[in-house]
Design a protein around this motif. Structure first.
Motif, PDB file in Angstrom:
ATOM      1  N   ALA A 268      18.003  -6.546  46.489  1.00 40.86           N
ATOM      2  CA  ALA A 268      17.230  -8.050  46.400  1.00 40.86           C
ATOM      3  C   ALA A 268      16.211  -8.484  47.376  1.00 40.86           C
ATOM      4  CB  ALA A 268      18.347  -8.895  45.946  1.00 40.86           C
ATOM      5  N   LYS A 269      15.581  -9.379  46.807  1.00 39.47           N
ATOM      6  CA  LYS A 269      14.711 -10.214  47.944  1.00 39.47           C
ATOM      7  C   LYS A 269      15.433 -11.416  48.646  1.00 39.47           C
ATOM      8  CE  LYS A 269      10.288  -7.987  46.867  1.00 39.47           C
ATOM      9  NZ  LYS A 269       9.255  -8.434  46.091  1.00 39.47           N
ATOM     10  N   ALA A 270      16.068 -11.764  47.735  1.00 42.90           N
ATOM     11  CA  ALA A 270      17.193 -12.958  48.030  1.00 42.90           C
ATOM     12  C   ALA A 270      18.096 -13.017  47.271  1.00 42.90           C
ATOM     13  CB  ALA A 270      16.332 -14.391  47.190  1.00 42.90           C
ATOM     14  N   VAL A 271      18.896 -14.101  48.270  1.00 47.52           N
ATOM     15  CA  VAL A 271      20.343 -14.525  47.327  1.00 47.52           C
ATOM     16  C   VAL A 271      20.731 -15.458  47.608  1.00 47.52           C
ATOM     17  CG1 VAL A 271      23.056 -14.079  48.103  1.00 47.52           C
ATOM     18  CG2 VAL A 271      21.352 -11.962  48.457  1.00 47.52           C
ATOM     19  N   LEU A 272      20.871 -15.903  46.241  1.00 46.53           N
ATOM     20  CA  LEU A 272      21.623 -17.629  46.152  1.00 46.53           C
ATOM     21  C   LEU A 272      22.862 -18.109  45.824  1.00 46.53           C
ATOM     22  CD1 LEU A 272      18.420 -18.236  44.116  1.00 46.53           C
ATOM     23  CD2 LEU A 272      18.388 -18.077  46.640  1.00 46.53           C
ATOM     24  N   LEU A 273      23.216 -18.847  46.349  1.00 44.93           N
ATOM     25  CA  LEU A 273      24.261 -19.434  46.273  1.00 44.93           C
ATOM     26  C   LEU A 273      24.167 -20.550  45.494  1.00 44.93           C
ATOM     27  CD1 LEU A 273      26.571 -18.745  49.345  1.00 44.93           C
ATOM     28  CD2 LEU A 273      25.433 -17.019  47.518  1.00 44.93           C
ATOM     29  N   ALA A 274      25.514 -20.687  43.963  1.00 40.10           N
ATOM     30  CA  ALA A 274      25.613 -22.068  43.977  1.00 40.10           C
ATOM     31  C   ALA A 274      27.083 -22.659  43.073  1.00 40.10           C
ATOM     32  CB  ALA A 274      24.630 -22.155  42.284  1.00 40.10           C
ATOM     33  N   GLY A 275      27.418 -23.783  42.390  1.00 42.19           N
ATOM     34  CA  GLY A 275      28.917 -23.913  42.419  1.00 42.19           C
ATOM     35  C   GLY A 275      29.250 -24.434  43.849  1.00 42.19           C
ATOM     36  N   GLY A 276      30.377 -25.619  43.320  1.00 34.21           N
ATOM     37  CA  GLY A 276      31.046 -26.641  44.532  1.00 34.21           C
ATOM     38  C   GLY A 276      31.356 -25.743  45.460  1.00 34.21           C
ATOM     39  N   VAL A 277      32.354 -23.988  45.590  1.00 34.66           N
ATOM     40  CA  VAL A 277      32.655 -23.180  46.599  1.00 34.66           C
ATOM     41  C   VAL A 277      31.371 -22.839  47.279  1.00 34.66           C
ATOM     42  CG1 VAL A 277      34.292 -21.227  47.110  1.00 34.66           C
ATOM     43  CG2 VAL A 277      34.422 -22.135  44.386  1.00 34.66           C
ATOM     44  N   ALA A 278      30.659 -23.020  46.359  1.00 34.13           N
ATOM     45  CA  ALA A 278      29.382 -22.501  47.781  1.00 34.13           C
ATOM     46  C   ALA A 278      29.294 -23.742  48.808  1.00 34.13           C
ATOM     47  CB  ALA A 278      27.909 -22.540  47.247  1.00 34.13           C
ATOM     48  N   SER A 279      29.520 -25.135  49.014  1.00 34.45           N
ATOM     49  CA  SER A 279      30.191 -25.319  49.775  1.00 34.45           C
ATOM     50  C   SER A 279      31.060 -25.445  50.483  1.00 34.45           C
ATOM     51  CB  SER A 279      30.535 -26.891  49.522  1.00 34.45           C
ATOM     52  OG  SER A 279      31.368 -27.254  48.983  1.00 34.45           O
ATOM     53  N   ASN A 280      31.719 -24.252  50.527  1.00 36.66           N
ATOM     54  CA  ASN A 280      32.873 -23.478  51.662  1.00 36.66           C
ATOM     55  C   ASN A 280      32.381 -22.785  53.243  1.00 36.66           C
ATOM     56  OD1 ASN A 280      34.390 -21.276  52.923  1.00 36.66           O
ATOM     57  ND2 ASN A 280      35.785 -22.772  51.971  1.00 36.66           N
ATOM     58  N   SER A 281      32.396 -23.721  54.429  1.00 36.97           N
ATOM     59  CA  SER A 281      32.392 -23.423  55.347  1.00 36.97           C
ATOM     60  C   SER A 281      32.359 -22.462  56.105  1.00 36.97           C
ATOM     61  CB  SER A 281      32.681 -24.960  56.521  1.00 36.97           C
ATOM     62  OG  SER A 281      33.797 -24.868  56.747  1.00 36.97           O
ATOM     63  N   ARG A 282      33.779 -21.524  55.380  1.00 38.53           N
ATOM     64  CA  ARG A 282      33.439 -19.771  56.191  1.00 38.53           C
ATOM     65  C   ARG A 282      32.917 -19.817  54.717  1.00 38.53           C
ATOM     66  NH1 ARG A 282      33.708 -16.538  58.984  1.00 38.53           N
ATOM     67  NH2 ARG A 282      35.066 -14.323  58.694  1.00 38.53           N
ATOM     68  N   LEU A 283      32.726 -20.067  53.847  1.00 39.70           N
ATOM     69  CA  LEU A 283      31.176 -18.508  52.910  1.00 39.70           C
ATOM     70  C   LEU A 283      30.153 -18.713  53.592  1.00 39.70           C
ATOM     71  CD1 LEU A 283      30.469 -17.384  50.263  1.00 39.70           C
ATOM     72  CD2 LEU A 283      30.750 -19.151  48.952  1.00 39.70           C
ATOM     73  N   ARG A 284      29.287 -19.765  53.920  1.00 44.62           N
ATOM     74  CA  ARG A 284      28.413 -20.677  53.862  1.00 44.62           C
ATOM     75  C   ARG A 284      28.330 -19.250  55.504  1.00 44.62           C
ATOM     76  NH1 ARG A 284      26.780 -25.217  51.292  1.00 44.62           N
ATOM     77  NH2 ARG A 284      24.943 -25.439  52.313  1.00 44.62           N
ATOM     78  N   GLU A 285      28.602 -19.709  56.605  1.00 42.72           N
ATOM     79  CA  GLU A 285      28.841 -18.804  57.324  1.00 42.72           C
ATOM     80  C   GLU A 285      29.540 -17.533  57.594  1.00 42.72           C
ATOM     81  OE1 GLU A 285      31.550 -20.255  60.711  1.00 42.72           O
ATOM     82  OE2 GLU A 285      32.661 -18.442  60.324  1.00 42.72           O
ATOM     83  N   TRP A 286      29.675 -17.179  56.987  1.00 45.11           N
ATOM     84  CA  TRP A 286      30.207 -15.945  56.666  1.00 45.11           C
ATOM     85  C   TRP A 286      28.832 -15.097  56.204  1.00 45.11           C
ATOM     86  CZ3 TRP A 286      35.459 -13.784  54.729  1.00 45.11           C
ATOM     87  CH2 TRP A 286      35.886 -12.316  54.634  1.00 45.11           C
ATOM     88  N   MET A 287      28.459 -15.269  55.151  1.00 44.18           N
ATOM     89  CA  MET A 287      27.364 -14.526  54.846  1.00 44.18           C
ATOM     90  C   MET A 287      26.401 -14.466  54.315  1.00 44.18           C
ATOM     91  SD  MET A 287      27.030 -13.363  50.946  1.00 44.18           S
ATOM     92  CE  MET A 287      27.702 -14.262  49.735  1.00 44.18           C
ATOM     93  N   ARG A 288      25.897 -15.991  55.769  1.00 42.95           N
ATOM     94  CA  ARG A 288      24.596 -15.766  56.537  1.00 42.95           C
ATOM     95  C   ARG A 288      24.404 -14.306  57.911  1.00 42.95           C
ATOM     96  NH1 ARG A 288      23.603 -21.073  56.594  1.00 42.95           N
ATOM     97  NH2 ARG A 288      22.249 -20.399  55.290  1.00 42.95           N
TER      98      ARG A 288
END
Ligand code: KG4
Ligand code: ZN
Length: 342
Positions: A268-288
């Motif tokens: 994958a050249k890009a990974v995109l997130l969507a949906g309400g859980v994508a606003s989770n602070s730990r998920l955003r930081e961990w995925m990054r």
């Protein structure tokens, strides 16, 4: 409004957000009105379908009028009407579908049927996500947990989805168990910041090779129930922040790692997130963190919150390529609650 732009009205009523938006040329958001029903459903600890449909019916016309007013356009200026026709709650979807059909008929304008899941992808594009292929998309909300592979402007496949609860649903159910209110995601997200994520070793459901892109969260929910039950029986004190952090860690680790495996496997050249859980602070930081470490050449895009959660701008944006192809729906369009992504 310049005459040469294509103006599409989007309508979204698939779950508990009543939304309407006007988007120009599939890219420029002229308005994006969203009315959330969270307060109506909160006392029940989750979305009550009948209440959702009734509330959509009560306010849909006002929401559409507000979207038109804010965009500064008249109904006659519109080039097409678009609506989310599935997947979702059937009664809720029917309100949007019937309204869009009535408008299309009355205005003698084309009607465009939009797949709600595909629209989540367009929410990312509205927010500046790169249009590169292949792209892996993780959609995580109260109703969906889907991993998609997008291989071209119109080509996408579903790599996996949940076999039981959606990720947000698991947050909501655990929050209800802990009497933290609805929706549970934001409360658990906040509490978890003060907890120890390794305090309790909750199970991670990897589902073996066959289900490597599928998800299952009901076992995790049961593990939380069992933990509480045993602690209460032994009269042990349970630290709610520790429990919240440990539950969240188990759920998010599976989301992050499966997304990474898919991104790696498909280059994958890009990974995109969507949906309400994508606003989770730990998920955003961990995925990054994980993508920067493991896949430094893969771009991560997470939309701003208003475009993560259900909205109608993403419906109108997804309708634009269909408009260009003259891919219009008939006035016999029906809601399709179980519509697959493709
Ligand atoms: O996309 P959304 O607004 O509505 C639909 O489900 O269609 O997602 C709502 C879900 C709820 O289950 C809520 O608990 C969860 O997203 N959520 C979160 C967070 N904010 C919302 N989950 C985890 N962490 C959050 N910060
Ligand atoms: Zn959605």
């Amino acid at each position: 409004m310049a005459d040469n732009k294509t103006l599409i009205l989007g309508i979204e009523t698939s779950c508990d957000e009543t939304a309407a938006a006007v988007v120009a040329d599939g890219q420029e958001m002229l308005s994006n009105i969203i009315s959330s029903q969270v307060e109506l459903h909160s006392r029940y600890g989750g979305v009550v379908p009948e209440i959702a449909s009734r509330q959509h019916l009560t306010i849909i016309n006002t929401i559409i009028n507000n979207a038109m007013h804010e965009a500064g356009v008249s109904f006659q200026d519109l080039d097409a009407l678009s609506v989310s026709y599935g997947p979702g709650l059937v009664g809720a979807l029917l309100v949007g579908v019937s309204t869009a059909k009535a408008l299309a008929y009355g205005l003698k304008k084309p009607l465009i049927a939009v797949n709600h899941l595909q629209a989540h992808l367009y929410a990312n594009y509205l927010d500046g996500a790169p249009r590169v292929y292949p792209t892996v998309v993780l959609i995580v909300s109260g109703g969906h947990t889907e991993l998609l592979l997008v291989t071209g402007p119109k080509e996408m496949v579903l790599l996996g989805s949940t076999r039981d609860d959606a990720a947000g649903e698991a947050y909501d159910k655990v929050a209800r168990l802990l009497e933290l209110g609805y929706p549970g995601g934001p409360v658990i997200d906040k509490l978890a910041r003060d907890g120890n994520p390794s305090a309790i070793a909750f199970p991670r459901s990897w589902l073996g090779d066959e289900g490597r892109f599928d998800f299952s969260f009901s076992g995790l929910k049961t593990a939380v129930i069992n933990h509480l039950y045993h602690a209460r029986r032994k009269e042990e004190l349970v630290s709610i922040p520790d429990l919240a952090a440990s539950f969240q860690e188990a759920l998010l680790e599976v989301l992050v790692e499966k997304t990474l495996v898919a991104a790696k496997e498909y280059g994958a050249k890009a990974v995109l997130l969507a949906g309400g859980v994508a606003s989770n602070s730990r998920l955003r930081e961990w995925m990054r963190e994980r993508i920067e470490t493991i896949l430094p050449n893969t771009e991560l895009h997470i939309p701003k919150l208003v475009l993560c959660t259900d909205n109608a701008a993403m419906i109108a944006a997804a309708a634009y390529p269909l408009y260009l192809e003259r891919n219009f729906a008939s006035l016999n369009l029906n809601a399709q609650p179980g519509l697959p992504v493709k």
